[in-house]
Design an enzyme around this catalytic site. Structure first.
Site, short mmCIF file in Angstrom:
data_model
loop_
_atom_site.label_atom_id
_atom_site.label_comp_id
_atom_site.label_asym_id
_atom_site.label_seq_id
_atom_site.Cartn_x
_atom_site.Cartn_y
_atom_site.Cartn_z
N GLU A 46 -14.10 -27.55 -31.57
CA GLU A 46 -14.00 -29.01 -31.68
C GLU A 46 -14.19 -29.75 -30.36
O GLU A 46 -13.38 -30.60 -30.00
CB GLU A 46 -12.66 -29.38 -32.32
N GLU A 93 -13.53 -22.73 -42.37
CA GLU A 93 -12.21 -23.26 -42.72
C GLU A 93 -12.27 -24.00 -44.05
O GLU A 93 -11.66 -25.05 -44.23
CB GLU A 93 -11.69 -24.19 -41.61
#
Ligand code: 9MR
Length: 452
Positions: A157, A265
């Protein structure tokens, strides 16, 4: 129609004469789990796992039965592994790794360099010290797990949401500049040359400014020989952030840069047919991209999801298989859920059904249950309903439907019989069963109805 009560009682009495009452069928076909079906397509199918739930038998047995890859949900993050500088704690993560190794499951390391779940001692460091702390963290953690991790989320991220395409503000970007990414990957390659090194992010699942920025970074790395092997697409979806229509195209453009891609995810808020269709589409997109090597759902059961109220996972809070499970298994080419739509989806696209349960009769050690299945606003060709029983309750007989059982023997998936699957819009049918209480009088949990 339900079996007359007298007949059901007589039947039950016969069954009770035997010492154990077993369920109708436990037949397991070859690819009747997510992991085995994915393996049939040369992929893995994994789940994020939390060490503190491994002691719960339903959690562990669902994990062990269905999945062949795990990602520690929090246990390998910086705050968990190096809360104090240069003091490393691996206990919880080790527990997950050894559980996985015992069952030959792959482990994805998550994650080495991330702005979140970062101890405050790291954020407080000045540039030179921060650089050596980052490299030391990568080195120590990867060294500890060397040979046990198939892929690492080296950096997680790093990019901003929105249209800027810029790196997000973090101690790493702010103090070390964009070079921290390259440095992290180079350090990682030096520690464990056999581990795949991945970049992982969210909101990069379709073509947009953020994924364009990641794409440019990967392209640059590839052109300059900076080590990177894979890109993870987190794929956290809900109505505000739906599965993008260019999901597959986006995976493909990254694969075309010469990296593997993974769904890392996955969770999709929702329920019933809509959720099932979304899961099916995600799986199909991955299967259509040769370099999409596997999928990981972000948890096993809705009970422990990081966004539990959105019921985004494949198993409900009682570990019952949801329609999303059936759709995922079917999209993987699995066969455990029987006939159904053969993975082809329903032709009209809007088939739906609802179910209701009634206990039609009840006696000392048994009861008859009736489930009414009602088609929604479109005609349907088939239906599937799941009921989860509380052990030691068992089903002794079933009529007007076809049952399949999961390996626990507590979850019964009922499909239409040959004569009651096709229903006009709004029309109803029913199936029934006799349950033997064996001392437990609970009413089974009724899952959502899936129509085809
Ligand atoms: O599921 C994780 C949750 O238990 C933690 O509280 C949270 C803390 O940031 O992280 C969650 O996992 C995140 C993952 O590590 C990175 N991508 C987003 C995930 C969901 O927030």
């Amino acid at each position: 129609m339900p079996m007359p009560r007298r007949a059901a009682q007589a039947f039950t009495a016969v069954l009770l004469a035997a010492s154990t009452v077993t369920a109708l069928s436990h037949t397991a076909a070859a690819a009747d789990t997510l992991g085995s079906a994915a393996a049939g397509k040369a992929r893995y199918f994994g789940a994020a796992v939390a060490a503190n739930h491994l002691g719960e038998s339903a959690y562990a047995s669902t994990l062990d039965r269905e999945f062949n890859q795990v990602t520690p949900e929090n246990e390998m993050k910086w705050d968990a592994t190096e809360g104090t500088r240069n003091t490393f704690t691996f206990g919880a993560a080790d527990q997950i790794v050894s559980h996985a190794q015992g069952l030959n499951m792959k482990v994805r390391g998550h994650t080495l360099v991330w702005h979140s779940q970062l101890p405050s001692w790291v954020s407080g460091l000045a540039a030179t010290d921060l650089r050596s702390a980052m490299n030391n963290h990568i080195t120590q953690v990867m060294q500890h797990y060397k040979g046990k991790i198939y892929a690492w989320d080296v950096v997680n991220e790093a990019y901003q949401d929105g249209s800027s395409g810029a790196l997000r503000s973090s101690p790493f970007a702010d103090k070390l500049g964009s070079g921290f990414l390259e440095e992290a990957f180079r350090t990682a390659r030096g520690v464990d040359p056999n581990a795949k090194l991945c970049y992982n992010d969210y909101n990069t699942d379709g073509v947009n400014a953020k994924s364009n920025a990641v794409y440019a970074m990967v392209k640059d790395f590839k052109s300059r020989g900076v080590p990177i092997d894979c890109v993870g697409f987190q794929s956290h979806f809900n109505s505000a952030s739906p599965v993008p229509s260019d999901y597959q195209a986006n995976l493909q453009r990254f694969a075309d840069l010469g990296v593997d891609v993974q769904i890392t995810e996955l969770d999709i808020e929702g329920s019933g047919t809509a959720q099932a269709n979304n899961y099916s589409n995600v799986v199909k997109a991955c299967l259509a991209v040769t370099r999409c090597t596997g999928l990981t759902v972000w948890g096993i059961t809705d009970k422990y999801s990081w966004r539990s109220s959105g019921t985004p996972l494949l198993f409900d809070s009682n570990y019952g298989k949801k329609p999303a499970y059936d759709a995922t298994l079917a999209a993987l080419g699995g066969s455990g859920t029987g006939g159904g739509d053969g993975g082809g989806g329903n032709p009209g696209g809007n088939a739906s059904c609802t179910v209701s349960f009634t206990r039609t009769s009840d006696w000392n050690d048994g009861y008859n249950g009736e489930v009414v299945v009602k088609a929604g606003s479109a005609p349907i060709n088939g239906w599937t309903v799941t009921l989860t029983f509380t052990p030691p309750q068992k089903v002794a007989s079933l009529w007007n439907g076809t049952a399949a059982w999961d390996s626990s023997g507590n979850v019964m998936t009922v499909r239409a019989a040959s004569y009651n699957g096709s229903l006009a819009a709004g029309a109803s049918t029913s199936f029934g069963f006799t349950a033997v209480k064996n001392g437990n009088n609970s009413t089974p949990a009724l899952g959502a109805c899936t129509a085809s």
